[in-house]
Design an enzyme around this catalytic site. Structure first.
Site, PDB file in Angstrom:
ATOM      1  N   GLY A   1      71.129 -64.337  -3.482  1.00 13.74           N
ATOM      2  CA  GLY A   1      69.857 -64.734  -2.872  1.00 13.74           C
ATOM      3  C   GLY A   1      68.675 -64.483  -3.794  1.00 13.74           C
TER       4      GLY A   1
ATOM      5  NE  ARG B   1      77.012 -66.503   2.773  1.00 13.70           N
ATOM      6  CZ  ARG B   1      76.407 -67.208   3.709  1.00 13.70           C
ATOM      7  NH1 ARG B   1      76.833 -67.124   4.956  1.00 13.70           N
ATOM      8  NH2 ARG B   1      75.395 -68.000   3.408  1.00 13.70           N
TER       9      ARG B   1
ATOM     10  CG  ASP C   1      64.504 -60.296  -1.909  1.00 12.24           C
ATOM     11  OD1 ASP C   1      63.868 -61.319  -2.236  1.00 12.24           O
ATOM     12  OD2 ASP C   1      64.158 -59.549  -0.976  1.00 12.24           O
TER      13      ASP C   1
ATOM     14  CB  THR D   1      61.931 -57.843   7.676  1.00 14.35           C
ATOM     15  OG1 THR D   1      60.933 -58.838   7.900  1.00 14.35           O
ATOM     16  CG2 THR D   1      62.734 -57.678   8.960  1.00 14.35           C
TER      17      THR D   1
ATOM     18  CB  ALA E   1      70.089 -60.940   5.981  1.00 16.77           C
ATOM     19  CD  GLN E   2      69.937 -67.023   9.531  1.00 15.67           C
ATOM     20  OE1 GLN E   2      69.349 -67.560   8.563  1.00 15.67           O
ATOM     21  NE2 GLN E   2      69.316 -66.773  10.656  1.00 15.67           N
TER      22      GLN E   2
ATOM     23  CG  LEU F   1      69.317 -56.755  -1.319  1.00 10.49           C
ATOM     24  CD1 LEU F   1      68.786 -57.331  -2.624  1.00 10.49           C
ATOM     25  CD2 LEU F   1      68.251 -55.889  -0.662  1.00 10.49           C
TER      26      LEU F   1
ATOM     27  CD  GLU G   1      59.269 -62.469  11.117  1.00  9.84           C
ATOM     28  OE1 GLU G   1      59.722 -62.728  12.236  1.00  9.84           O
ATOM     29  OE2 GLU G   1      58.222 -62.959  10.675  1.00  9.84           O
TER      30      GLU G   1
ATOM     31  CE  LYS H   1      67.229 -58.565   7.864  1.00 12.91           C
ATOM     32  NZ  LYS H   1      67.744 -57.948   6.631  1.00 12.91           N
TER      33      LYS H   1
ATOM     34  CE1 TYR I   1      66.074 -61.931   8.904  1.00 10.48           C
ATOM     35  CE2 TYR I   1      63.820 -61.496   9.594  1.00 10.48           C
ATOM     36  CZ  TYR I   1      64.822 -61.394   8.650  1.00 10.48           C
ATOM     37  OH  TYR I   1      64.564 -60.775   7.450  1.00 10.48           O
TER      38      TYR I   1
END
Ligand code: NAP
Ligand code: GDD
Length: 355
Positions: free
Chosen positions: A12, A34, A14, A132, A89-90, A87, A134, A173, A169
């Site tokens: 990803g 994956r 990051d 996050t 994640a969906q 790190l 979020e 988290k 999400y």
């Protein structure tokens, strides 16, 4: 002896910058990737495939998945990492409304699987959890936005601010955040949360709003696309530059004791401001007309409509305002970001204009 790191989500945005940083610091880096029907290592090919030195000696990729406990157990046992960075994640907020159960499996229970792998194997390692901003959601759920005509808030969120997640999400988290704290307290693991505010780069996924804008504006100005369709352009985000945040993740695990840290710039801008700044790189200004779903952005000179709204990009609930206070990270980790909003947009625009 070089330190050994294990990174989930190494393919990803990051993960790719963190792998680069750790290799530069002399670490041996193991990444979990994956299985995919198409190539998914585009962000790390330059350090893995194209660099035999790293490939042979210091960088290794392993197939794995955060939904597979035995796989994680095996990897932790075999690799015996000094540091684990979770790190994977969906990571797309809007997509989490479509696949809430999968998002919980990966983002929430996946974190538990990793922590349990550490506990069960008894390997002495440090654990970083990609938490996050979020998590904060809309603290009062009534915060005004610029669209409402009311002044936007000017508070900054810290490690002590309350969480009020507003998407599947963010709820997933939230579990990951607290299970990390719980394993730290219950089993004395060196387990930490980095509460990272949005961070962007030329490697940002193309469906996140900043990259969607920098690619869209570049294509419009090259005559390859007519207009860019977006959702809520009035949400405000604290956008930083990803390589600096990768450095922050590493610093979190180098602290004297395990703890949780906010990483943020302390500056916030709306999506609309990001669009304006992207066009400004071409010397263009926009004229805005209409309201809500009917709002459009036209090039001030030619009057051509280049920005329009599409209902499919609006979320059932959206976080309206995020602005972080990274004072604790400055004091305890000596971490302070230097790339500000205008420079960030410039970096991304220069990359995508060339692309
Ligand atoms: P990203 O570009 O979407 O990368 C996510 C990574 O997770 C990819 O390598 C992806 O693999 C992998 N992944 C997805 N599902 C997985 C699974 N089931 N098992 C194992 N790996 C899986 O996200 P990012 O921007 O780098 O963010 C990294 C982490 O930080 C995420 O946990 C995200 O939620 C969190 N975070 C990001 C920000 C931000 O602004 N970027 C801010 C706060 C927190 P594929 O490449 O195969 O898809
Ligand atoms: N993706 C997207 N696409 N977002 C749009 C669009 C669009 O067409 N139009 C408006 N937006 C708004 C979203 O509604 C949101 O308010 C804001 O732009 C930012 O959206 P994203 O770039 O998708 O990021 P995010 O803030 O939802 O989530 C990112 O940052 C979080 C940290 O705060 C992700 O990286 C998360 O994984 C991360 O946790």
């Amino acid at each position: 002896m070089s330190k050994i790191a294990l990174i989930s989500g190494v393919t990803g945005q990051d993960g790719s910058y963190l792998a680069e940083l750790l290799l530069e610091k002399g670490y041996t880096v193991h990444g979990i990737m994956r299985r995919s029907s198409s190539f998914n290592t585009g962000r790390i090919d330059h350090i893995y495939l194209n660099n035999p030195g790293f490939r042979d000696k210091r960088m290794f990729l392993h197939y794995g998945d955060l939904t597979d406990s035995s796989n994680l157990n095996r990897l932790v046992e075999k690799i015996e990492p000094d540091e684990i960075y979770n790190l994977g994640a969906q990571s797309h907020v809007q997509v989490s409304f479509e696949v809430p159960e999968y998002t919980a499996e990966v983002d929430a229970i996946g974190t538990l699987r990793f922590l349990d792998a550490i506990r069960e194997t008894g390997i002495k390692t440090k654990f970083y959890q990609a938490s996050t901003s979020e998590l904060y959601g809309n603290p009062l759920n009534t915060d005004p936005t610029p669209a409402s005509g009311l002044p936007i808030p000017d508070y900054r969120l810290t490690e002590l601010s309350p969480f009020r997640p507003t998407s599947p999400y963010a709820v997933a988290k939230l579990y990951a955040y607290w299970i990390t704290v719980n394993y730290r307290e219950a089993y004395k693991l060196f387990a930490c949360n980095g509460i990272l505010f949005n961070h962007e780069s030329p490697r940002r996924g193309e469906t996140f709003v900043t990259r969607k804008i920098t690619i869209g504006v570049s294509r419009i100005m090259a005559g390859k696309q007519d207009r860019l369709l977006l959702g809520n352009i009035y949400s405000a985000r604290d956008w930083g530059f990803t390589p600096e945040y990768a450095d922050g993740m590493w610093r979190v695990l180098q602290a004297g004791k395990p703890d949780d840290y906010v990483l943020a710039t302390g500056e916030t801008h709306t999506v609309r401001e990001f669009i304006e700044e992207a066009f400004a790189q071409y010397g263009e200004t926009l004229t805005w007309e209409g309201k809500g779903i009917k709002e459009t952005g036209k090039l001030s000179g030619s009057k051509k409509t280049v920005i329009a709204m599409d209902p499919k990009y609006y979320r059932p609930t959206d976080v309206k305002y995020l602005c972080g206070d990274a004072t604790k990270a400055l004091k305890e980790l000596n971490w302070a970001p230097t790339v500000r909003f205008k420079e960030l947009v410039k970096i991304m625009m220069e990359h995508d204009r060339d692309l």
